[in-house]
Design a protein around this motif. Structure first.
Motif, PDB file in Angstrom:
ATOM      1  N   ASN A 107     -76.627  37.144 -15.568  1.00 41.25           N
ATOM      2  CA  ASN A 107     -76.655  36.627 -16.930  1.00 41.25           C
ATOM      3  C   ASN A 107     -75.291  36.020 -17.290  1.00 41.25           C
ATOM      4  O   ASN A 107     -74.246  36.601 -16.990  1.00 41.25           O
ATOM      5  N   LYS A 152     -73.279  41.880 -22.823  1.00 44.79           N
ATOM      6  CA  LYS A 152     -73.890  42.711 -23.858  1.00 44.79           C
ATOM      7  C   LYS A 152     -72.957  42.840 -25.057  1.00 44.79           C
ATOM      8  O   LYS A 152     -71.766  43.114 -24.901  1.00 44.79           O
ATOM      9  N   TYR A 198     -75.483  40.033 -29.146  1.00 39.22           N
ATOM     10  CA  TYR A 198     -76.533  39.884 -28.136  1.00 39.22           C
ATOM     11  C   TYR A 198     -76.852  41.229 -27.483  1.00 39.22           C
ATOM     12  O   TYR A 198     -75.957  41.952 -27.043  1.00 39.22           O
ATOM     13  N   ALA A 199     -78.172  41.553 -27.423  1.00 35.80           N
ATOM     14  CA  ALA A 199     -78.672  42.774 -26.775  1.00 35.80           C
ATOM     15  C   ALA A 199     -78.071  44.029 -27.362  1.00 35.80           C
ATOM     16  O   ALA A 199     -77.953  45.052 -26.684  1.00 35.80           O
ATOM     17  N   LEU A 214     -84.511  38.034 -28.300  1.00 34.55           N
ATOM     18  CA  LEU A 214     -83.645  37.822 -27.141  1.00 34.55           C
ATOM     19  C   LEU A 214     -83.831  39.001 -26.192  1.00 34.55           C
ATOM     20  O   LEU A 214     -83.595  40.155 -26.563  1.00 34.55           O
ATOM     21  N   GLU A 230     -83.264  41.703 -23.508  1.00 36.33           N
ATOM     22  CA  GLU A 230     -82.113  42.449 -22.980  1.00 36.33           C
ATOM     23  C   GLU A 230     -82.252  42.569 -21.468  1.00 36.33           C
ATOM     24  O   GLU A 230     -82.808  43.519 -20.938  1.00 36.33           O
ATOM     25  N   ASP A 231     -81.759  41.576 -20.776  1.00 37.72           N
ATOM     26  CA  ASP A 231     -81.916  41.517 -19.323  1.00 37.72           C
ATOM     27  C   ASP A 231     -80.573  41.152 -18.697  1.00 37.72           C
ATOM     28  O   ASP A 231     -80.065  40.044 -18.883  1.00 37.72           O
ATOM     29  N   PHE A 232     -80.008  42.101 -17.948  1.00 32.99           N
ATOM     30  CA  PHE A 232     -78.752  41.876 -17.232  1.00 32.99           C
ATOM     31  C   PHE A 232     -78.930  42.138 -15.736  1.00 32.99           C
ATOM     32  O   PHE A 232     -77.991  42.488 -15.034  1.00 32.99           O
ATOM     33  N   TYR A 250     -79.369  31.825 -18.450  1.00 26.94           N
ATOM     34  CA  TYR A 250     -79.132  32.068 -19.867  1.00 26.94           C
ATOM     35  C   TYR A 250     -80.012  33.232 -20.343  1.00 26.94           C
ATOM     36  O   TYR A 250     -81.015  33.569 -19.704  1.00 26.94           O
ATOM     37  N   PRO A 251     -79.675  33.844 -21.477  1.00 28.67           N
ATOM     38  CA  PRO A 251     -80.571  34.862 -22.040  1.00 28.67           C
ATOM     39  C   PRO A 251     -81.949  34.280 -22.345  1.00 28.67           C
ATOM     40  O   PRO A 251     -82.082  33.139 -22.784  1.00 28.67           O
ATOM     41  N   THR A 252     -82.986  35.067 -22.084  1.00 29.15           N
ATOM     42  CA  THR A 252     -84.365  34.622 -22.283  1.00 29.15           C
ATOM     43  C   THR A 252     -84.750  34.710 -23.751  1.00 29.15           C
ATOM     44  O   THR A 252     -84.592  35.755 -24.383  1.00 29.15           O
ATOM     45  N   PRO A 304     -83.373  41.784 -30.883  1.00 32.90           N
ATOM     46  CA  PRO A 304     -83.471  42.026 -29.437  1.00 32.90           C
ATOM     47  C   PRO A 304     -84.806  42.642 -29.066  1.00 32.90           C
ATOM     48  O   PRO A 304     -85.525  43.187 -29.908  1.00 32.90           O
TER      49      PRO A 304
END
Length: 416
Positions: free
Chosen positions: A65, A69, A103-104, A217, A219-221, A247-249, A280
């Motif tokens: 990503n 976070k 974010y997240a 958004l 939360e995927d890392f 990029y963040p989904t 999120p």
């Protein structure tokens, strides 16, 4: 993310349910569909664990990503009738701007909401289209590529249709069983149908407004192998070409948006409500929503779910008592178990029975006829597959018992 209180959240489906007399059948169908959903979700979990490709040991072969976070983001939401958007300087198109969204992060500032109204244009009223263009950028950066402060690695966005086109519902029709055919005009009066009225012409499509836009958004890392991204994630992954990082989904969550919340747009509509939410969503919840929607599509393609039953199932969870739903599921499970035990004991008794003493062959035939009538009635009324399967198995067992209770011979005579 919890659905908005104004209209029940964000997620699409089919037609809303009918009258109160169909509710028991609808609930049984919902229970059967829920069983299939859970089965598919469990299968997807174990398949992703055991059959997912192994990650390479070299970190340079992994995609990660681009954002961290808790990183502060700014958001812009534009509404435009064009599918491609580049008019960032238009103040009329900008309907929402937020700054400092972590974010997240699941803190109090991570979830934002806005309620307003929108005035549709004349072009939109004439079967037009409208799109929501959502852009995110690191705080202090611009989403406009023509801006000097624009950085390609710091901004991303996605487009989503706010107006959907559905076929116009036709007037309900009635047939006279004795005599000619008649048609109801929807106002209670009935008129005779002529040959010219039978051809209704092409399907008319009507624009419908979605009152809720829920922006999540993910939360995927996860560090994915570049050439082996899981197939359930690959279609939604927005990869940056130069760095091959993603990029963040952005997920437009319409799972809880029922079709009866849609608003038809025509010449008489001056303004429509617009409810915006951003927040999120966990990776597990996002994948669960996708799998449930996919299972609904599979059920509809196989004919095991009618159009609109997905909305009825969602409505049960939105408006129903969770304790009552749990009790209903337990009772349905016990009903299936007791049916199986009854069938097993019945088959064992008649399979070992060698005498009809104390039994009536006529009652066996009558039971079969009654069971067949009940099965045909359930089949004609589109009953739940769980109830239909139980009745069908019982009908087959009653037919088998006729052969055990009566000695049937078929004689073929030859004519000279």
């Amino acid at each position: 993310m919890a659905p908005p209180a104004a209209a029940g959240g964000g997620g699409g489906g089919g037609e809303a349910g009918g009258g109160g007399g169909e509710q028991p059948q609808r609930r049984e169908q919902g229970g059967f569909s829920l069983t299939g959903i859970i089965r598919i979700a469990v299968f997807w979990y174990f398949a992703s664990k055991f059959f997912s490709p192994k990650k390479p040991s070299d970190p340079s072969l992994l995609t990660s990503n681009l954002f961290q976070k808790g990183e502060s983001l700014d958001m812009w939401v534009y509404l435009s009738e064009q599918e491609r958007f580049n008019d960032f300087g238009s103040e009329g198109a900008l309907v929402w701007h937020e700054t400092g969204i972590p974010y997240a992060d699941w803190g109090p500032r991570s979830t934002r909401s806005l309620s307003s109204t929108y005035r549709p244009s004349e072009a939109l009223k004439q079967n037009g289209s409208l799109y929501a263009h959502v852009f995110f950028a690191r705080s202090g950066y611009s989403p406009d590529p023509s801006d000097p402060e624009y950085q390609p690695l710091s901004a991303f966005g996605k487009t989503h249709p706010v107006v959907t086109h559905l076929p116009k519902s036709r007037a309900d029709k009635k047939k006279r069983l004795l005599g000619g055919q008649e048609e109801s005009d929807g106002a209670g009066s009935v008129s005779e149908v002529t040959e010219e009225d039978k051809d209704e012409g092409p399907v008319e499509w009507v624009p419908y407004w979605k009152p809720n836009i829920t922006i999540n958004l993910v939360e995927d890392f996860t560090r994915y192998p570049r050439n082996a991204v899981p197939p359930n994630v690959a279609p939604y992954l927005n990869v940056e070409p130069s760095t091959e990082s993603y990029y963040p989904t952005i997920f437009f969550n319409e799972f809880w948006l029922l079709k009866d919340k849609f608003i038809p747009i025509n010449e008489t509509v001056d303004e429509v409500p617009l409810n915006l939410d951003v927040g999120p969503i966990s990776m597990t919840k996002w994948q669960l929503f996708l799998q449930i929607d996919q299972s609904f599509q599979v059920h509809r393609s196989y004919g095991s779910m009618l159009e609109g039953e997905s909305d009825e199932l969602k409505r049960v969870f939105l408006e129903g008592n969770p304790y009552l739903l749990g009790i209903t599921m337990v009772v349905s499970l016990l009903h299936s178990v007791f049916d199986f035990l009854a069938f097993k004991n019945d088959i064992q008794f008649w399979n070992k029975n060698k005498s009809m003493e104390g039994l009536s062959a006529k009652s066996v035939v009558v039971n079969f006829i009654c069971q067949l009538i009940v099965f045909l009635y359930l089949l004609d009324n589109d009953t739940s597959w769980m109830i239909l399967a139980s009745s069908g198995i019982g009908c087959c067992i009653e037919f088998w018992k006729i052969g055990k209770a009566m000695h049937i011979e078929v004689l073929l005579r030859k004519h000279a």
